[in-house]
Design a protein around this motif. Structure first.
Motif, PDB file in Angstrom:
ATOM      1  N   LEU A  94       0.824  -1.207   0.000  1.00  9.05           N
ATOM      2  CA  LEU A  94       0.000   0.000   0.000  1.00  9.05           C
ATOM      3  C   LEU A  94       0.863   1.263   0.000  1.00  9.05           C
ATOM      4  CD1 LEU A  94      -2.581  -1.047   2.727  1.00  9.05           C
ATOM      5  CD2 LEU A  94      -2.931  -1.105   0.281  1.00  9.05           C
ATOM      6  N   TRP A  95       1.696   1.410  -1.014  1.00  7.75           N
ATOM      7  CA  TRP A  95       2.599   2.558  -1.037  1.00  7.75           C
ATOM      8  C   TRP A  95       1.822   3.875  -1.030  1.00  7.75           C
ATOM      9  CZ3 TRP A  95       2.547   6.240  -4.855  1.00  7.75           C
ATOM     10  CH2 TRP A  95       1.921   5.920  -6.062  1.00  7.75           C
TER      11      TRP A  95
ATOM     12  N   HIS B  52       1.151   4.703   2.520  1.00  6.95           N
ATOM     13  CA  HIS B  52       2.357   5.237   3.165  1.00  6.95           C
ATOM     14  C   HIS B  52       2.492   6.734   2.870  1.00  6.95           C
ATOM     15  CE1 HIS B  52       4.505   1.572   4.616  1.00  6.95           C
ATOM     16  NE2 HIS B  52       3.668   0.994   3.777  1.00  6.95           N
ATOM     17  N   LEU B  53       2.269   7.089   1.614  1.00  4.67           N
ATOM     18  CA  LEU B  53       2.381   8.494   1.232  1.00  4.67           C
ATOM     19  C   LEU B  53       1.312   9.340   1.923  1.00  4.67           C
ATOM     20  CD1 LEU B  53       3.733  10.646  -0.521  1.00  4.67           C
ATOM     21  CD2 LEU B  53       2.153  10.012  -2.382  1.00  4.67           C
ATOM     22  N   ILE B  54       0.095   8.809   1.990  1.00  4.38           N
ATOM     23  CA  ILE B  54      -0.995   9.536   2.647  1.00  4.38           C
ATOM     24  C   ILE B  54      -0.698   9.720   4.129  1.00  4.38           C
ATOM     25  CG2 ILE B  54      -3.423   9.388   3.330  1.00  4.38           C
ATOM     26  CD1 ILE B  54      -3.962   8.009   0.650  1.00  4.38           C
ATOM     27  N   SER B  55      -0.169   8.679   4.764  1.00  2.00           N
ATOM     28  CA  SER B  55       0.130   8.786   6.200  1.00  2.00           C
ATOM     29  C   SER B  55       1.186   9.851   6.456  1.00  2.00           C
ATOM     30  CB  SER B  55       0.604   7.435   6.736  1.00  2.00           C
ATOM     31  OG  SER B  55       1.900   7.118   6.272  1.00  2.00           O
TER      32      SER B  55
ATOM     33  N   VAL C 158       8.630   0.709  -0.829  1.00  2.00           N
ATOM     34  CA  VAL C 158       7.355  -0.023  -0.840  1.00  2.00           C
ATOM     35  C   VAL C 158       6.811  -0.123  -2.257  1.00  2.00           C
ATOM     36  CG1 VAL C 158       4.963   0.005  -0.047  1.00  2.00           C
ATOM     37  CG2 VAL C 158       6.805   0.613   1.527  1.00  2.00           C
ATOM     38  N   TYR C 159       6.924   0.945  -3.028  1.00  2.00           N
ATOM     39  CA  TYR C 159       6.442   0.938  -4.417  1.00  2.00           C
ATOM     40  C   TYR C 159       7.186  -0.109  -5.246  1.00  2.00           C
ATOM     41  CZ  TYR C 159       6.001   2.382  -9.283  1.00  2.00           C
ATOM     42  OH  TYR C 159       5.803   2.383 -10.644  1.00  2.00           O
ATOM     43  N   LEU C 160       8.509  -0.157  -5.115  1.00  2.00           N
ATOM     44  CA  LEU C 160       9.298  -1.130  -5.876  1.00  2.00           C
ATOM     45  C   LEU C 160       8.980  -2.560  -5.450  1.00  2.00           C
ATOM     46  CD1 LEU C 160      12.764   0.692  -5.955  1.00  2.00           C
ATOM     47  CD2 LEU C 160      11.089   0.495  -7.813  1.00  2.00           C
ATOM     48  N   TYR C 161       8.752  -2.733  -4.156  1.00  2.00           N
ATOM     49  CA  TYR C 161       8.407  -4.067  -3.663  1.00  2.00           C
ATOM     50  C   TYR C 161       7.066  -4.519  -4.238  1.00  2.00           C
ATOM     51  CZ  TYR C 161       7.206  -7.806  -0.394  1.00  2.00           C
ATOM     52  OH  TYR C 161       6.839  -9.003   0.149  1.00  2.00           O
ATOM     53  N   GLU C 162       6.097  -3.620  -4.219  1.00  4.43           N
ATOM     54  CA  GLU C 162       4.783  -3.962  -4.775  1.00  4.43           C
ATOM     55  C   GLU C 162       4.863  -4.258  -6.269  1.00  4.43           C
ATOM     56  OE1 GLU C 162       1.103  -2.108  -2.498  1.00  4.43           O
ATOM     57  OE2 GLU C 162       2.411  -0.557  -3.298  1.00  4.43           O
ATOM     58  N   LYS C 163       5.662  -3.486  -6.976  1.00  4.69           N
ATOM     59  CA  LYS C 163       5.814  -3.705  -8.415  1.00  4.69           C
ATOM     60  C   LYS C 163       6.412  -5.080  -8.694  1.00  4.69           C
ATOM     61  CE  LYS C 163       7.635  -1.405 -12.548  1.00  4.69           C
ATOM     62  NZ  LYS C 163       8.426  -0.238 -13.047  1.00  4.69           N
TER      63      LYS C 163
END
Length: 425
Positions: free
Chosen positions: A144-145, A148-151, A195-200
């Motif tokens: 949920l990158w 993370h950005l929203i938080s 987190v974004y790279l992991y999700e990708k």
């Protein structure tokens, strides 16, 4: 023979896209289980960390009033974290795990910032706690990158709102705040990017695994179309010679009369389509009666009852199927304005069954019973089902059978055969 795929699959971005959940329920369940477990783990770690930090602040502060304030802040934050942990175990948490994620994040950043501002009139940014929270989330919940950005943005917005409301004077030089802001910016950026790279990466793995799973299912389906399920499992576990002996089975041969002559005056596509429609009807009957289809040879159809799973009513199953085959073909003729007829031969006795071939392997039968069934068909009468003496003995109490008498059978000599007419009332 067929690769077994036991890869755990998750497509984590579906948490933010309910449509993907609806399209793939098993994936949704797997992803939610992963998230709920990780959020529970994060809650436990934050509870322990909160207790230690609260105890430290109570110990450091000399004044009683400050000790009480530290205890109040710690108690309030711990209560929020405990509520989030409990929510993970409820249906609400299962449906909205991303909201629990934000609550956990903000209860350790925004709540502490608000409490310290109200209790101590202290509005300095608590960047140490912020950075610790962001790094913890990226490590424990690397999904949920966007959340993370929203938080992170929510934490900054909360602080800006407090700063505007309290309107404090800068207690440190401007360079001090710029330095803290740079550290916070790069910490947040690294967390979100990781987190974004992991999700990708996980998304690519899921897509690859899904393609492999589809290929596996297609291979399984193809294998089960060729072999009985029991034999297919044996072949996958032990890819060696498979051969079994069965003492009592009933074999059926069926041949479409006049089909070869029809092929000379019918186009190939039309001919194959007709044959396919007829054999599909026979396949449905085989499945209905628990009969195992062995193969088709040209316009001939071969099936057997009593293997690979042995059963005592094998002759009855074949008899019922033979009668239904004659009936189904008659209905097919009436529907398509055709005049096909079939000869069916039935024989009962022992056989040997096994898998042969290296590439285009097949499950086949051997033995005198198979030869006799083939002769019953080839020496039969169009539109009738001819059975041998062994089959007659098993069917005579429940079926109407007409004695045809002694028939000279090629390779067998003279044999007494019977014509299956129907079921006794």
């Amino acid at each position: 023979m067929i690769t077994q795929i036991n890869t755990a699959r998750t497509q984590l971005e579906a948490l933010l896209n309910p449509e993907l959940w609806e399209q793939n329920e098993s994936y949704q369940d797997q992803t939610k289980r992963f998230l709920i477990k990780r959020l529970q783990l994060q809650s436990k770690i934050m509870l322990i960390a909160g207790v230690t930090l609260t105890a430290f602040f109570i110990w450091v502060n000399q004044e009683t009033v400050h000790k009480i304030y530290a205890f109040k802040v710690g108690f309030l934050v711990e209560s929020f974290i405990l509520a989030c942990w409990y929510s993970c175990r409820t249906s609400i948490g299962s449906r909205y795990p991303h909201l629990i994620f934000l609550c956990l994040s903000w209860c350790s950043t925004c709540v502490i910032q608000i409490d310290t501002a109200l209790l101590f009139n202290y509005v300095e940014p608590l960047t140490n706690i912020w950075n610790l929270t962001f790094l913890t989330q990226a490590t424990i919940v690397p999904v949920l990158w966007r959340m993370h950005l929203i938080s992170q943005l929510g934490t900054i917005v909360c602080y800006v709102g407090l700063y505007i409301f309290f309107d404090p004077q800068l207690g440190y030089p401007l360079a001090h705040y710029v330095e803290k802001g740079l550290y916070l910016f790069w910490t947040g950026l690294v967390c979100v990017l990781s987190v974004y790279l992991y999700e990708k990466l996980r998304k690519k793995e899921f897509q690859a695994t899904q393609e492999l799973e589809i290929a596996k299912q297609q291979s399984e389906k193809l294998l089960l179309n060729i072999l009985p399920e029991v034999i297919a499992e044996k072949l996958k576990q032990h890819p060696s010679t498979i051969a079994d002996s069965f003492q009592a089975v009933t074999v059926l041969f069926a041949d479409i009369v006049g089909f070869t002559e029809l092929s000379t005056r019918t186009s190939p596509p039309q001919l194959v389509e007709l044959l396919n429609q007829i054999f599909c009807l026979f396949d449905e009957l085989a499945e209905r009666h628990g009969v195992e289809k062995i193969k088709t040879i040209g316009d001939a159809y071969m099936a057997v009852a009593g293997l690979p799973n042995q059963r005592g009513d094998h002759a009855i199953s074949i008899a019922n199927m033979a009668l239904d085959m004659q009936k189904a073909l008659a209905e097919f003729n009436q529907k398509n304005n055709l005049s096909f007829r079939i000869r069916i031969g039935v024989s009962t006795g022992p056989v040997v069954a096994g898998v042969i071939g290296l590439k285009k392997f097949a499950y086949d039968l051997w033995g005198d019973t198979v030869n006799t069934a083939s002769r019953m068909e080839s020496h039969g009468i169009a539109g009738n089902t001819q059975v041998c003496e062994a089959s007659y003995q098993l069917l005579k109490d429940s079926y109407i059978l007409e004695k045809r008498g002694l028939i000279k059978i090629k390779g067998k000599g003279e044999m007494v055969t019977y014509l299956l007419q129907g079921v006794k009332s």
